[in-house]
Design an enzyme around this catalytic site. Structure first.
Site, PDB file in Angstrom:
ATOM      1  N   ARG A   1       0.820  -1.218   0.000  1.00 50.51           N
ATOM      2  CA  ARG A   1       0.000   0.000   0.000  1.00 50.51           C
ATOM      3  C   ARG A   1       0.853   1.267   0.000  1.00 50.51           C
ATOM      4  O   ARG A   1       0.542   2.251  -0.679  1.00 50.51           O
ATOM      5  CB  ARG A   1      -0.930  -0.037   1.221  1.00 50.51           C
ATOM      6  CG  ARG A   1      -1.956   1.078   1.308  1.00 50.51           C
ATOM      7  CD  ARG A   1      -2.933   0.777   2.438  1.00 50.51           C
ATOM      8  NE  ARG A   1      -3.689   1.939   2.863  1.00 50.51           N
ATOM      9  CZ  ARG A   1      -4.837   2.342   2.327  1.00 50.51           C
ATOM     10  NH1 ARG A   1      -5.358   1.669   1.314  1.00 50.51           N
ATOM     11  NH2 ARG A   1      -5.470   3.409   2.791  1.00 50.51           N
TER      12      ARG A   1
ATOM     13  N   MET B   1      -6.522   8.083  -1.022  1.00 43.46           N
ATOM     14  CA  MET B   1      -6.609   6.631  -1.133  1.00 43.46           C
ATOM     15  C   MET B   1      -7.593   6.156  -0.066  1.00 43.46           C
ATOM     16  O   MET B   1      -7.470   6.516   1.104  1.00 43.46           O
ATOM     17  CB  MET B   1      -5.230   6.006  -0.894  1.00 43.46           C
ATOM     18  CG  MET B   1      -5.239   4.483  -0.922  1.00 43.46           C
ATOM     19  SD  MET B   1      -3.669   3.801  -0.320  1.00 43.46           S
ATOM     20  CE  MET B   1      -2.585   4.206  -1.690  1.00 43.46           C
ATOM     21  N   SER B   2      -8.571   5.363  -0.458  1.00 41.87           N
ATOM     22  CA  SER B   2      -9.574   4.881   0.486  1.00 41.87           C
ATOM     23  C   SER B   2      -8.945   4.050   1.598  1.00 41.87           C
ATOM     24  O   SER B   2      -7.906   3.415   1.409  1.00 41.87           O
ATOM     25  CB  SER B   2     -10.615   4.023  -0.235  1.00 41.87           C
ATOM     26  OG  SER B   2     -11.319   4.771  -1.194  1.00 41.87           O
ATOM     27  N   GLN B   3      -9.602   4.043   2.755  1.00 45.89           N
ATOM     28  CA  GLN B   3      -9.111   3.230   3.864  1.00 45.89           C
ATOM     29  C   GLN B   3      -9.112   1.758   3.466  1.00 45.89           C
ATOM     30  O   GLN B   3      -9.924   1.310   2.649  1.00 45.89           O
ATOM     31  CB  GLN B   3      -9.955   3.468   5.108  1.00 45.89           C
ATOM     32  CG  GLN B   3     -11.360   2.903   5.030  1.00 45.89           C
ATOM     33  CD  GLN B   3     -12.211   3.358   6.200  1.00 45.89           C
ATOM     34  OE1 GLN B   3     -12.829   4.417   6.147  1.00 45.89           O
ATOM     35  NE2 GLN B   3     -12.252   2.558   7.251  1.00 45.89           N
TER      36      GLN B   3
END
Length: 218
Positions: A25, A51-53
């Site tokens: 990530r 960036m999404s969780q």
């Protein structure tokens, strides 16, 4: 991250969990943000996006019910992270991003990390990507007032589409559509979410004032 933030909250598909463990990530984040890569929260990237969780990425990928050889369309490439997760599970991934700087950066990072089965295109995501259709699964990483008809038309019979949908830009429900027939779709509610607005010909025409909408994207 995977056990505490994802598996503990109900995501159990072993392929999704394995993909979340494997994809680095932090590699998709700007250097100053990499210490935040595994926090249970969205992380800023570029172009006022995030960036999404991790949990949201895993939830949406699991909801696609991927089988391993799927042809997948992602709308909203963002950093490219979610496309990489999809690429670990699906047969082929096409991802479409409307912001040129994000599309270019995502394409470069995915190529660098060896995701040759992921194609990145810069275009209006509300129109999908007809050249690679039909799709077994479509995931939309932005919230729209309704599911675009172009995306529904590019979904195979039996295919699944996961997208945040809401009547305004403040909050959405995450829905899954399953195409049962030519004009027959089953709709399921998966939870409440907040995403960046889906801008384009079949989405919102312009965003609401800055600061009013949570900005999440893959």
């Amino acid at each position: 991250m995977v056990e505490r933030q994802i598996a503990a909250r109900g995501v159990h598909d072993p392929r999704v969990l394995a993909a979340m463990r494997k994809v680095p990530r932090e590699a998709f984040l700007p250097e100053p943000m990499r210490d935040l890569a595994y926090e249970d929260a969205p992380v800023p990237i570029a172009a006022e996006q995030t960036m999404s969780q991790p949990y949201i990425v895993a939830l949406m990928v699991e909801a696609l019910l991927l089988q391993g050889s799927d042809n997948v369309l992602e709308i909203g490439a963002g950093s490219g992270y979610a496309a990489a997760v999809l690429g670990e599970i699906a047969g082929h991934v096409t991802t479409v991003e409307r912001i040129a700087t994000l599309a270019d950066a995502a394409a470069a990072k995915l190529a660098e990390l060896g995701y040759g089965d992921v194609d990145v295109h810069r275009s209006d995501g509300t129109r999908g990507w007809p050249a690679a259709a039909p799709y077994d699964a479509i995931v939309v990483a932005a919230g729209g007032p309704q599911v675009p008809e172009s995306l529904k038309a590019q979904l195979k019979i039996g295919g699944r589409l996961v997208m945040p949908v809401g009547a305004d830009q403040q909050a959405q429900e995450l829905v899954r559509l399953t195409r049962l027939g030519e004009a027959d779709f089953k709709r399921e509610h998966l939870g409440d979410v907040r995403f960046v607005p889906l801008l384009g010909a079949e989405g919102w025409q312009q965003p609401e004032p800055a600061g009013r909408t949570a900005r999440e994207k893959g």
